[in-house]
Enzyme design. Structure first.
Site, mmCIF file in Angstrom:
data_model
loop_
_atom_site.group_PDB
_atom_site.id
_atom_site.type_symbol
_atom_site.label_atom_id
_atom_site.label_comp_id
_atom_site.label_asym_id
_atom_site.label_seq_id
_atom_site.Cartn_x
_atom_site.Cartn_y
_atom_site.Cartn_z
ATOM 1 N N LYS A 1 -7.891 25.194 44.593
ATOM 2 C CA LYS A 1 -6.471 25.079 44.262
ATOM 3 C C LYS A 1 -5.913 26.421 43.796
ATOM 4 O O LYS A 1 -4.778 26.783 44.129
ATOM 5 C CB LYS A 1 -6.252 24.023 43.174
ATOM 6 N N SER B 1 -3.810 20.604 37.949
ATOM 7 C CA SER B 1 -4.282 21.942 38.320
ATOM 8 C C SER B 1 -4.574 22.713 37.041
ATOM 9 O O SER B 1 -3.654 23.088 36.309
ATOM 10 C CB SER B 1 -3.220 22.679 39.148
ATOM 11 N N LYS C 1 1.783 29.481 35.443
ATOM 12 C CA LYS C 1 0.503 29.083 34.844
ATOM 13 C C LYS C 1 -0.633 29.215 35.845
ATOM 14 O O LYS C 1 -1.707 29.728 35.539
ATOM 15 C CB LYS C 1 0.626 27.642 34.333
#
Length: 294
Positions: free
Chosen positions: A171, A96, A239
């Site tokens: 995502k 990701s 993140k």
């Protein structure tokens, strides 16, 4: 037999590589911590001492590493995939990362004679272990079709969502929804406990109504026990919230809840909870409520 070079054998990558072995692929895995390749070897795969050794004879290269700089290093570094894999190799990035970095790396891949799919996953450690991941794939339709046997070996819901970068964009949206749901669940749990309600019964009935969700089903056990073994670490979700808020700013989109949850995630990281499962956002609500440890 199709050979898959698998880079990154951690909480997610390790089980995924094992499923590929079970599906009949010849899997050669590499991880910076060499000991993490042992479960793959025990499952019938092979360990490699370097990225170059893992990808040199591979038909497909799969990557599952933490962040954009890691993917860039694995693919475009001096000892990376582009330098050592066979021209024409299909590269599947399950990591990701930032959509713009994916788009850039896809262009580099094409220029070097490779094909790249961004294929981030959702479902956490449980999904990886059960081969039940949701996989959102960006890239060329023909490359998606070629990669389908790999996806079917590790995932349950597999959807081609558009060109390179689209998988990472979807995502990012997924991580926004998941983080917001976890935070709402954490607040509800703290609220219920403050009133002395039987928490297990309350979550059972909530799960059967409109408040029910995959987040409630998968994370209520952690919140009931107060134990947060990492299925997906707070530091990684921190993140991801940075990715979604940055991308939203670039698109001129306002995400008020997303911005708030990102700050709460950052707070959890700052107080040392980064290595815990993201359901440990509960600890932040408890701290703010003066109910820590209750």
């Amino acid at each position: 037999m199709t050979t898959v070079g698998f880079i990154g054998l951690g909480i997610m990558g390790g089980p995924m590589a094992g499923h590929l072995v079970k599906a009949g692929f010849d899997v050669v895995g590499y991880n910076r911590t060499a000991a993490k390749a042992q479960p793959l070897v025990e499952a019938g795969g092979r360990g490699a001492p370097s990225i170059a050794d893992a990808v040199r004879d591979a038909d497909i290269v799969a990557i599952m590493v933490p962040d954009s700089p890691d993917v860039r290093a694995v693919l475009a570094g001096e000892d990376g995939v582009f330098a050592h894999a066979k021209p024409g190799t299909l590269v599947i990035d399950f990591s990701s990362i930032r959509p713009d970095v994916t788009t850039e790396l896809a262009e580099q891949a094409r220029a070097a004679g490779f094909r790249l799919l961004d294929a981030p996953v959702s479902g956490g450690e449980a999904g990886a272990k059960n081969a039940a991941l949701s996989i959102m794939v960006g890239g060329a339709a023909e490359d998606f079709a070629a990669a389908r046997p790999v996806f079917d070996a590790v995932g349950k819901t597999v959807v081609h969502v558009g060109p390179n970068g689209a998988g990472q964009t979807v995502k990012a949206a997924n991580q926004l929804i998941v983080a917001s749901n976890i935070q709402a669940l954490a607040e509800a749990v703290t609220f219920l406990r403050a009133y002395g309600v039987d928490l297990e019964s309350a979550l059972e009935v909530l799960g059967g109504g409109l408040a029910g969700s995959a987040v409630l089903n998968q994370k209520k056990g952690n919140m009931l026990s107060g134990e947060f073994p990492p299925g997906f670490r707070i530091e990684l979700h921190h993140k991801d919230m940075g990715i979604v808020n940055s991308a939203a700013r670039e698109a001129g989109v306002v995400l008020p809840v997303g911005a708030l949850v990102a700050q709460l995630m950052a707070s959890a990281l700052a107080v040392g909870d980064g290595g815990l499962d993201h359901s440990a956002l509960l600890r932040g609500v408890e701290r703010l409520s003066g109910r820590e440890g209750t």
